[in-house]
Scaffold this motif. Structure first.
Motif, PDB file in Angstrom:
ATOM      1  N   ARG A 145       0.846  -1.198   0.000  1.00 34.79           N
ATOM      2  CA  ARG A 145       0.000   0.000   0.000  1.00 34.79           C
ATOM      3  C   ARG A 145       0.875   1.238   0.000  1.00 34.79           C
ATOM      4  NH1 ARG A 145      -1.996  -0.185   6.324  1.00 34.79           N
ATOM      5  NH2 ARG A 145      -0.701   1.515   7.086  1.00 34.79           N
ATOM      6  N   THR A 146       0.319   2.324  -0.529  1.00 34.30           N
ATOM      7  CA  THR A 146       1.059   3.581  -0.598  1.00 34.30           C
ATOM      8  C   THR A 146       0.133   4.760  -0.367  1.00 34.30           C
ATOM      9  OG1 THR A 146       2.429   5.011  -1.999  1.00 34.30           O
ATOM     10  CG2 THR A 146       0.782   3.660  -3.115  1.00 34.30           C
ATOM     11  N   GLN A 147       0.674   5.784   0.273  1.00 33.66           N
ATOM     12  CA  GLN A 147      -0.005   7.065   0.425  1.00 33.66           C
ATOM     13  C   GLN A 147       0.722   8.170  -0.344  1.00 33.66           C
ATOM     14  OE1 GLN A 147      -0.968   5.927   5.033  1.00 33.66           O
ATOM     15  NE2 GLN A 147      -1.010   8.098   4.550  1.00 33.66           N
ATOM     16  N   SER A 148       1.643   7.760  -1.213  1.00 38.52           N
ATOM     17  CA  SER A 148       2.490   8.707  -1.925  1.00 38.52           C
ATOM     18  C   SER A 148       1.948   8.993  -3.320  1.00 38.52           C
ATOM     19  CB  SER A 148       3.916   8.163  -2.045  1.00 38.52           C
ATOM     20  OG  SER A 148       4.499   7.958  -0.782  1.00 38.52           O
ATOM     21  N   PRO A 149       1.481  10.225  -3.613  1.00 37.84           N
ATOM     22  CA  PRO A 149       1.061  10.548  -4.973  1.00 37.84           C
ATOM     23  C   PRO A 149       2.177  10.347  -5.994  1.00 37.84           C
ATOM     24  CG  PRO A 149       0.318  12.241  -3.439  1.00 37.84           C
ATOM     25  CD  PRO A 149       1.252  11.348  -2.674  1.00 37.84           C
ATOM     26  N   ALA A 150       3.426  10.498  -5.549  1.00 31.59           N
ATOM     27  CA  ALA A 150       4.564  10.340  -6.453  1.00 31.59           C
ATOM     28  C   ALA A 150       5.235   8.972  -6.301  1.00 31.59           C
ATOM     29  CB  ALA A 150       5.581  11.453  -6.209  1.00 31.59           C
ATOM     30  N   PHE A 151       4.483   7.960  -5.871  1.00 35.15           N
ATOM     31  CA  PHE A 151       5.027   6.597  -5.873  1.00 35.15           C
ATOM     32  C   PHE A 151       5.546   6.282  -7.272  1.00 35.15           C
ATOM     33  CE2 PHE A 151       4.828   1.992  -6.212  1.00 35.15           C
ATOM     34  CZ  PHE A 151       5.303   1.572  -4.976  1.00 35.15           C
ATOM     35  N   PRO A 152       6.690   5.602  -7.390  1.00 35.64           N
ATOM     36  CA  PRO A 152       7.267   5.379  -8.727  1.00 35.64           C
ATOM     37  C   PRO A 152       6.372   4.495  -9.595  1.00 35.64           C
ATOM     38  CG  PRO A 152       8.463   4.126  -7.055  1.00 35.64           C
ATOM     39  CD  PRO A 152       7.546   5.042  -6.323  1.00 35.64           C
ATOM     40  N   LEU A 153       5.980   5.034 -10.738  1.00 28.94           N
ATOM     41  CA  LEU A 153       5.123   4.341 -11.692  1.00 28.94           C
ATOM     42  C   LEU A 153       5.811   4.288 -13.046  1.00 28.94           C
ATOM     43  CD1 LEU A 153       1.726   6.118 -10.902  1.00 28.94           C
ATOM     44  CD2 LEU A 153       2.598   4.013  -9.877  1.00 28.94           C
ATOM     45  N   THR A 154       5.291   3.449 -13.914  1.00 27.52           N
ATOM     46  CA  THR A 154       5.773   3.407 -15.291  1.00 27.52           C
ATOM     47  C   THR A 154       4.734   4.056 -16.200  1.00 27.52           C
ATOM     48  OG1 THR A 154       4.888   1.154 -15.439  1.00 27.52           O
ATOM     49  CG2 THR A 154       7.254   1.399 -15.004  1.00 27.52           C
ATOM     50  N   GLY A 155       5.183   4.455 -17.401  1.00 26.48           N
ATOM     51  CA  GLY A 155       4.313   5.190 -18.306  1.00 26.48           C
ATOM     52  C   GLY A 155       3.097   4.417 -18.758  1.00 26.48           C
ATOM     53  N   ALA A 157       1.312   2.447 -16.827  1.00 26.06           N
ATOM     54  CA  ALA A 157       0.567   2.022 -15.637  1.00 26.06           C
ATOM     55  C   ALA A 157      -0.930   1.968 -15.912  1.00 26.06           C
ATOM     56  CB  ALA A 157       0.840   2.973 -14.482  1.00 26.06           C
ATOM     57  N   TYR A 158      -1.588   0.960 -15.361  1.00 23.69           N
ATOM     58  CA  TYR A 158      -3.045   0.864 -15.469  1.00 23.69           C
ATOM     59  C   TYR A 158      -3.712   2.075 -14.844  1.00 23.69           C
ATOM     60  CZ  TYR A 158      -7.702  -0.330 -13.854  1.00 23.69           C
ATOM     61  OH  TYR A 158      -9.031  -0.293 -13.556  1.00 23.69           O
ATOM     62  N   ASP A 159      -3.188   2.510 -13.692  1.00 23.61           N
ATOM     63  CA  ASP A 159      -3.755   3.651 -12.963  1.00 23.61           C
ATOM     64  C   ASP A 159      -2.598   4.514 -12.483  1.00 23.61           C
ATOM     65  OD1 ASP A 159      -5.034   5.443 -11.332  1.00 23.61           O
ATOM     66  OD2 ASP A 159      -6.114   3.956 -10.151  1.00 23.61           O
ATOM     67  N   GLY A 160      -2.510   5.722 -13.015  1.00 23.82           N
ATOM     68  CA  GLY A 160      -1.384   6.597 -12.706  1.00 23.82           C
ATOM     69  C   GLY A 160      -1.642   7.626 -11.638  1.00 23.82           C
ATOM     70  N   THR A 161      -2.804   7.555 -10.966  1.00 21.10           N
ATOM     71  CA  THR A 161      -3.169   8.577  -9.990  1.00 21.10           C
ATOM     72  C   THR A 161      -3.610   7.945  -8.683  1.00 21.10           C
ATOM     73  OG1 THR A 161      -3.923  10.008 -11.793  1.00 21.10           O
ATOM     74  CG2 THR A 161      -4.624  10.589  -9.568  1.00 21.10           C
ATOM     75  N   THR A 178      17.475  -3.523 -10.182  1.00 20.00           N
ATOM     76  CA  THR A 178      18.097  -2.266 -10.614  1.00 20.00           C
ATOM     77  C   THR A 178      17.120  -1.360 -11.354  1.00 20.00           C
ATOM     78  OG1 THR A 178      18.860  -3.346 -12.649  1.00 20.00           O
ATOM     79  CG2 THR A 178      20.396  -3.294 -10.784  1.00 20.00           C
ATOM     80  N   THR A 179      16.041  -1.924 -11.876  1.00 16.53           N
ATOM     81  CA  THR A 179      15.060  -1.130 -12.613  1.00 16.53           C
ATOM     82  C   THR A 179      13.645  -1.620 -12.318  1.00 16.53           C
ATOM     83  OG1 THR A 179      15.137  -2.575 -14.558  1.00 16.53           O
ATOM     84  CG2 THR A 179      16.641  -0.686 -14.521  1.00 16.53           C
ATOM     85  N   ILE A 180      12.690  -0.705 -12.483  1.00 17.85           N
ATOM     86  CA  ILE A 180      11.275  -1.058 -12.427  1.00 17.85           C
ATOM     87  C   ILE A 180      10.787  -1.277 -13.852  1.00 17.85           C
ATOM     88  CG2 ILE A 180       8.977  -0.100 -12.017  1.00 17.85           C
ATOM     89  CD1 ILE A 180       9.952   1.070  -9.460  1.00 17.85           C
ATOM     90  N   GLN A 181      10.185  -2.427 -14.099  1.00 23.31           N
ATOM     91  CA  GLN A 181       9.677  -2.733 -15.436  1.00 23.31           C
ATOM     92  C   GLN A 181       8.202  -2.379 -15.573  1.00 23.31           C
ATOM     93  OE1 GLN A 181      10.731  -6.837 -16.214  1.00 23.31           O
ATOM     94  NE2 GLN A 181      12.781  -6.238 -16.837  1.00 23.31           N
ATOM     95  N   TYR A 182       7.487  -2.405 -14.475  1.00 22.98           N
ATOM     96  CA  TYR A 182       6.075  -2.015 -14.501  1.00 22.98           C
ATOM     97  C   TYR A 182       5.686  -1.622 -13.088  1.00 22.98           C
ATOM     98  CZ  TYR A 182       1.079  -1.970 -15.235  1.00 22.98           C
ATOM     99  OH  TYR A 182      -0.228  -1.568 -15.312  1.00 22.98           O
ATOM    100  N   SER A 183       4.839  -0.586 -12.968  1.00 19.42           N
ATOM    101  CA  SER A 183       4.368  -0.184 -11.646  1.00 19.42           C
ATOM    102  C   SER A 183       3.088   0.622 -11.801  1.00 19.42           C
ATOM    103  CB  SER A 183       5.433   0.646 -10.916  1.00 19.42           C
ATOM    104  OG  SER A 183       5.056   0.860  -9.572  1.00 19.42           O
ATOM    105  N   THR A 184       2.097   0.303 -10.977  1.00 16.20           N
ATOM    106  CA  THR A 184       0.800   0.954 -11.071  1.00 16.20           C
ATOM    107  C   THR A 184       0.139   1.056  -9.701  1.00 16.20           C
ATOM    108  OG1 THR A 184      -1.352   0.917 -12.201  1.00 16.20           O
ATOM    109  CG2 THR A 184      -0.480  -1.200 -11.477  1.00 16.20           C
ATOM    110  N   PHE A 185      -0.714   2.067  -9.551  1.00 15.58           N
ATOM    111  CA  PHE A 185      -1.674   2.075  -8.455  1.00 15.58           C
ATOM    112  C   PHE A 185      -2.807   1.116  -8.789  1.00 15.58           C
ATOM    113  CE2 PHE A 185      -0.240   6.662  -8.155  1.00 15.58           C
ATOM    114  CZ  PHE A 185       0.367   6.556  -6.918  1.00 15.58           C
TER     115      PHE A 185
END
Length: 256
Positions: A145-155, A157-161, A178-185
């Motif tokens: 879980r995250t409360q960070s609006p700027a949590f690291p996401l990828t372009g 992402a299913y949900d970027g907000t 070393t890298t994030i390949q995918y990240s989404t809320f």
């Protein structure tokens, strides 16, 4: 449990005399809470290794995956900043604390005396890693879980907000972290968190957690498409694992 029957456990402790073994990665308690990783022999009569992992403040491990060669990968949360933060490794995705509570992903070698890699995962607010799994090629999928609006996401992402006070997240790291390949809320307008993930048939992933968001994304025809009470369990199936990216753009996760 390893192939020869040795059990490996993780968690957190505030015991300065929690048992550690000579030559372990960190034999000395260093914070308010420290992560521990402990491996017992197959009969449970002795410690194969036992180590602390942590910095000067609160460090908690919530989940552990055992690799075939005996390495372990774990995720949890660490409170920062502090003079000596949770240990990271050179070249890891994020070597620097980001703010309040950060998630972490850490891999320990088979002997328990060295970190293969260790990285922070989070934004400026509270982030917690709760569950993880490792794909056959070594890539690591983490949820929490995250409360960070700027949590690291990828372009892609299913949900970027960030949709509410806290969202679940799903993040895929490469095998070396070393890298994030995918990240989404993943979530709605209220509180959501991911707690566990498993690899399913054909490279799919099954994610579970809890939500109190009436607008949590559900799919037409699913068993239950409406919130039942205060907090509900959710079960989400993500798509087929593809090379080199993890793709969540499927009708399974369309918003209502």
């Amino acid at each position: 449990v390893t192939a020869d029957g040795q059990a490996t456990i993780t968690g957190w402790t505030n015991s300065t005399n929690y048992p550690t073994t000579s030559g372990a990665w960190d034999e000395t308690f260093s914070g308010v809470f420290d992560v521990f990783v402990t491996r017992l022999n197959s009969s449970g009569t002795n410690l194969s290794y036992s180590t602390f992992i942590g910095g000067d403040n609160e460090d908690r491990s919530n989940s552990l995956i055992l690799h075939n060669d005996g390495r372990v990968t774990l995720t949890g949360t660490t409170l920062c900043p502090c003079p000596n933060p949770f240990p990271t490794t050179a070249g890891a995705y994020d070597e620097t604390p980001n703010g309040d509570y950060d998630g972490f992903v850490t891999q320990l070698n088979n002997a328990g005396n060295s970190l293969v890699f260790s990285t922070f995962l989070g934004g400026a607010n509270e982030d917690r890693g709760y569950g993880l799994t490792v794909a056959g090629d070594g890539r690591i999928l983490v949820t929490g879980r995250t409360q960070s609006p700027a949590f690291p996401l990828t372009g892609d992402a299913y949900d970027g907000t960030l949709g509410g006070p806290r969202d679940a997240f799903v993040t895929v790291l490469n095998a070396a972290a070393t890298t994030i390949q995918y990240s989404t809320f993943l979530g709605g307008e209220d509180e959501d968190e991911g707690s566990g993930v498993l690899v399913g048939p054909g490279g799919t992933f099954i994610l579970s957690g809890s939500t109190r968001s009436a607008d949590f994304p559900v799919t037409p025809g699913a068993y239950n498409t409406t919130l039942n009470g205060d907090y509900d369990i959710f079960i989400v199936k993500l798509q087929v694992w593809d090379t080199p990216l993890f793709n969540l753009f499927l009708p399974l996760l369309q918003r209502p």
